[in-house]
Design a protein around this motif. Structure first.
Motif, PDB file in Angstrom:
ATOM      1  N   GLU A 281      31.392  27.479  43.429  1.00  0.00           N
ATOM      2  CA  GLU A 281      30.587  27.189  44.622  1.00  0.00           C
ATOM      3  C   GLU A 281      31.246  27.709  45.900  1.00  0.00           C
ATOM      4  OE1 GLU A 281      31.702  24.836  42.539  1.00  0.00           O
ATOM      5  OE2 GLU A 281      29.902  24.491  41.318  1.00  0.00           O
ATOM      6  N   ALA A 282      32.572  27.728  45.937  1.00  0.00           N
ATOM      7  CA  ALA A 282      33.283  28.105  47.159  1.00  0.00           C
ATOM      8  C   ALA A 282      33.953  29.472  47.074  1.00  0.00           C
ATOM      9  CB  ALA A 282      34.329  27.039  47.499  1.00  0.00           C
ATOM     10  N   ALA A 283      34.053  30.045  45.882  1.00  0.00           N
ATOM     11  CA  ALA A 283      34.739  31.330  45.724  1.00  0.00           C
ATOM     12  C   ALA A 283      34.031  32.412  46.527  1.00  0.00           C
ATOM     13  CB  ALA A 283      34.779  31.716  44.246  1.00  0.00           C
ATOM     14  N   ASP A 284      34.822  33.242  47.190  1.00  0.00           N
ATOM     15  CA  ASP A 284      34.263  34.270  48.053  1.00  0.00           C
ATOM     16  C   ASP A 284      35.348  35.296  48.330  1.00  0.00           C
ATOM     17  OD1 ASP A 284      32.345  35.512  49.653  1.00  0.00           O
ATOM     18  OD2 ASP A 284      32.951  34.436  51.459  1.00  0.00           O
ATOM     19  N   GLY A 285      34.959  36.545  48.560  1.00  0.00           N
ATOM     20  CA  GLY A 285      35.940  37.500  49.033  1.00  0.00           C
ATOM     21  C   GLY A 285      35.972  38.823  48.299  1.00  0.00           C
ATOM     22  N   LEU A 286      36.796  39.727  48.843  1.00  0.00           N
ATOM     23  CA  LEU A 286      37.080  41.046  48.285  1.00  0.00           C
ATOM     24  C   LEU A 286      38.588  41.135  48.095  1.00  0.00           C
ATOM     25  CD1 LEU A 286      35.951  43.968  47.675  1.00  0.00           C
ATOM     26  CD2 LEU A 286      36.592  44.521  50.033  1.00  0.00           C
ATOM     27  N   TYR A 287      39.025  41.577  46.916  1.00  0.00           N
ATOM     28  CA  TYR A 287      40.438  41.447  46.576  1.00  0.00           C
ATOM     29  C   TYR A 287      40.973  42.667  45.829  1.00  0.00           C
ATOM     30  CZ  TYR A 287      39.198  36.550  47.357  1.00  0.00           C
ATOM     31  OH  TYR A 287      38.743  35.380  47.905  1.00  0.00           O
ATOM     32  N   THR A 288      42.309  42.819  45.873  1.00  0.00           N
ATOM     33  CA  THR A 288      42.982  43.670  44.906  1.00  0.00           C
ATOM     34  C   THR A 288      43.564  42.782  43.819  1.00  0.00           C
ATOM     35  OG1 THR A 288      45.044  43.641  46.206  1.00  0.00           O
ATOM     36  CG2 THR A 288      43.560  45.532  46.498  1.00  0.00           C
ATOM     37  N   LYS A 381      31.525  37.697  42.022  1.00  0.00           N
ATOM     38  CA  LYS A 381      30.151  37.874  41.543  1.00  0.00           C
ATOM     39  C   LYS A 381      29.193  37.047  42.404  1.00  0.00           C
ATOM     40  CE  LYS A 381      31.266  38.549  36.622  1.00  0.00           C
ATOM     41  NZ  LYS A 381      30.463  39.717  36.278  1.00  0.00           N
ATOM     42  N   PRO A 382      28.001  37.564  42.704  1.00  0.00           N
ATOM     43  CA  PRO A 382      27.042  36.780  43.491  1.00  0.00           C
ATOM     44  C   PRO A 382      26.603  35.505  42.796  1.00  0.00           C
ATOM     45  CG  PRO A 382      26.104  38.891  42.789  1.00  0.00           C
ATOM     46  CD  PRO A 382      27.537  38.920  42.415  1.00  0.00           C
ATOM     47  N   LYS A 383      26.585  35.538  41.455  1.00  0.00           N
ATOM     48  CA  LYS A 383      26.270  34.335  40.674  1.00  0.00           C
ATOM     49  C   LYS A 383      27.229  34.250  39.507  1.00  0.00           C
ATOM     50  CE  LYS A 383      22.543  31.762  38.421  1.00  0.00           C
ATOM     51  NZ  LYS A 383      21.098  31.767  38.021  1.00  0.00           N
ATOM     52  N   ILE A 384      28.016  33.190  39.474  1.00  0.00           N
ATOM     53  CA  ILE A 384      29.015  33.010  38.422  1.00  0.00           C
ATOM     54  C   ILE A 384      28.416  32.141  37.315  1.00  0.00           C
ATOM     55  CG2 ILE A 384      31.301  32.076  37.874  1.00  0.00           C
ATOM     56  CD1 ILE A 384      32.046  32.675  40.827  1.00  0.00           C
ATOM     57  N   ILE A 385      28.261  32.719  36.129  1.00  0.00           N
ATOM     58  CA  ILE A 385      27.681  31.977  35.008  1.00  0.00           C
ATOM     59  C   ILE A 385      28.724  31.648  33.940  1.00  0.00           C
ATOM     60  CG2 ILE A 385      25.355  32.867  35.378  1.00  0.00           C
ATOM     61  CD1 ILE A 385      25.869  34.910  33.193  1.00  0.00           C
ATOM     62  N   ASP A 386      29.880  32.318  34.019  1.00  0.00           N
ATOM     63  CA  ASP A 386      31.004  32.044  33.121  1.00  0.00           C
ATOM     64  C   ASP A 386      32.119  31.468  33.984  1.00  0.00           C
ATOM     65  OD1 ASP A 386      33.367  32.148  31.624  1.00  0.00           O
ATOM     66  OD2 ASP A 386      32.854  34.048  30.650  1.00  0.00           O
ATOM     67  N   LYS A 387      32.577  30.267  33.671  1.00  0.00           N
ATOM     68  CA  LYS A 387      33.551  29.586  34.531  1.00  0.00           C
ATOM     69  C   LYS A 387      34.876  30.326  34.644  1.00  0.00           C
ATOM     70  CE  LYS A 387      35.570  26.435  31.064  1.00  0.00           C
ATOM     71  NZ  LYS A 387      35.860  25.017  30.771  1.00  0.00           N
TER      72      LYS A 387
END
Length: 421
Positions: A281-288, A381-387
């Motif tokens: 629900e809170a995950a967000d961002g661009l990463y290496t 991912k815009p929608k996370i379906i796998d935890k």
């Protein structure tokens, strides 16, 4: 898992860390968790490998995976090296001073032939100083500060993780594509300070503007004041430089204050454990990322490691699992290749260690002992379906061997003044 007095299994997600903490000062660990020590009075004296990963503190969730990966590397060898039983002695790193003291204990009391560890850059620098003084091979598998293979390099220290500058060279162009106004939020220790310097230099050279910059202490419980400053500054992108549970705390509060999706967030050298703690629900961002278990380009041996890990722990291997495993594997391979536990011979074998990874040589450079590898750029991912599966991998960079060489720099550009054995 056992020490000199205690036998018995330690099971569960946090059991590896918390259980080991309760086993007493020695932290002696056999390669197979829950299995009794395989030697006896008639057997050869076991070869001891030192391991320093946090058992307490803000980095403990990452260290759980780092330790499990390290232990798995020895377990896959049936707890044997050079035809002799082998053991891992695991001690804590509560702070830089504690990491240094425990590195000294591993050398002086436990007579280890090499050390793997250092979950934070400040811990790794402290362990590296001991390695240099004691002339014992050390692999820093997780730390990213440039100093380890820069001004503080030494003949006995090897670093697996690409340094901050390499991560920044890969991610900064993506940040500039988002927008030219940046806000930096970095940790007040070597890793965060390197990020602040690297992105500030890129901004100056590439027409970007810093509209704000804050350094925050490790273990900061409340980021609301920093988030309000960011909101008022209205940057195009926030560039983070906070690690482990600190990043988890920040992203949760970022979401709670309604900032998720409003201002893009980016950070280098982030892994699965950082985002798993945040939640979908809170995950967000661009990463290496240094490694990802779903990367189809992972070599067969790494895919096998990931399968072994998931079978044992009932969850995917995190990037930290791979770092712990690869760092320990490098050390164990070097011991076997050297056919000796003599430190100088192990160092020479580590310098010669190399495998082909795609079209580049994956190994430690002789002039600074930095491992050369590619990085992944990924977004949530815009929608996370796998935890477990949070990332959309955008690219594996630098794309060409020449690009890899430029990103890591050459010997003429290095400030490492390598000493001798």
């Amino acid at each position: 898992m056992k020490d000199d007095q205690t036998k018995g299994p330690v099971i569960g997600r946090r059991g590896l860390i918390m259980g080991a903490s309760s086993l007493g000062a020695t932290g002696l660990v056999s390669g197979k968790l829950g299995m009794p020590y395989i030697g006896n009075a008639a057997a050869a004296e076991p070869i001891k490998i030192g391991m320093i990963w946090a058992k307490t503190g803000t980095i403990v969730d990452q260290s759980e995976y780092l330790a499990q990966g390290s232990l798995l590397a020895l377990e896959q060898r049936n707890n044997m090296l050079l035809g002799r039983p082998a053991e891992i002695v695991w001690l804590d790193e509560p702070n830089p001073q504690g990491a240094q003291q425990n590195a000294e204990r591993l050398v002086g009391e436990h007579k280890v032939v090499g050390i793997v560890g250092g979950a934070l850059s400040s811990f790794a620098l402290a362990i590296s100083a001991v390695a240099k003084k004691a002339k014992i091979p050390y692999i820093a598998a997780n730390a990213a500060t440039g100093d380890l293979t820069g001004k503080s390099c030494n003949k006995y220290t090897f670093r697996l993780q690409p340094p901050v500058d390499v991560h920044a060279r890969v991610l900064a162009p993506y940040c500039a594509d988002i927008g030219k106004k940046w806000y930096l939020l970095t940790a007040a220790y070597a890793f965060g300070q390197d990020i602040k310097r690297a992105f500030s230099e890129y901004a100056t050279a590439n027409g970007c503007t810093l509209v704000g910059a804050d350094e925050v202490p490790v273990g900061t419980p409340d980021y609301s004041s920093f988030i309000l400053k960011i909101r008022a500054a209205k940057p195009d992108v926030v560039i983070g430089g906070i690690a482990a549970s600190d990043l988890t705390t920040f992203l949760k509060q970022w979401n709670e204050l309604g900032m998720r999706g409003r201002i893009p967030f980016a950070e280098i050298s982030v892994g699965n454990t950082d985002l798993w703690g945040v939640g979908p629900e809170a995950a967000d961002g661009l990463y290496t990322l240094t490694w990802y278990y779903k990367n189809p380009n992972n070599p067969p041996e790494e895919q096998a490691m990931a399968a072994d890990y998931e079978k044992k722990y009932k969850r995917p291997a995190a990037d930290k699992t791979w770092m712990g495993w690869m760092g320990m594997k490098n050390l164990l391979d070097a011991i076997e290749r050297a056919k000796s536990t003599e430190p100088a011979k192990i160092v020479e074998a580590l310098e010669a260690w190399s495998v082909k990874r795609g079209d580049i040589d994956f190994g430690y450079r002789g002039f600074d002992h930095q491992m050369v590898s590619r990085l992944l750029v990924a977004s949530i991912k815009p929608k996370i379906i796998d935890k477990w599966d949070y990332f959309d991998v955008k690219a594996e960079l630098p794309a060409t061997p020449a690009g890899v060489a430029r990103a890591f720099g050459n010997q003429a550009e290095s400030i490492c003044k390598m000493d001798s054995l």
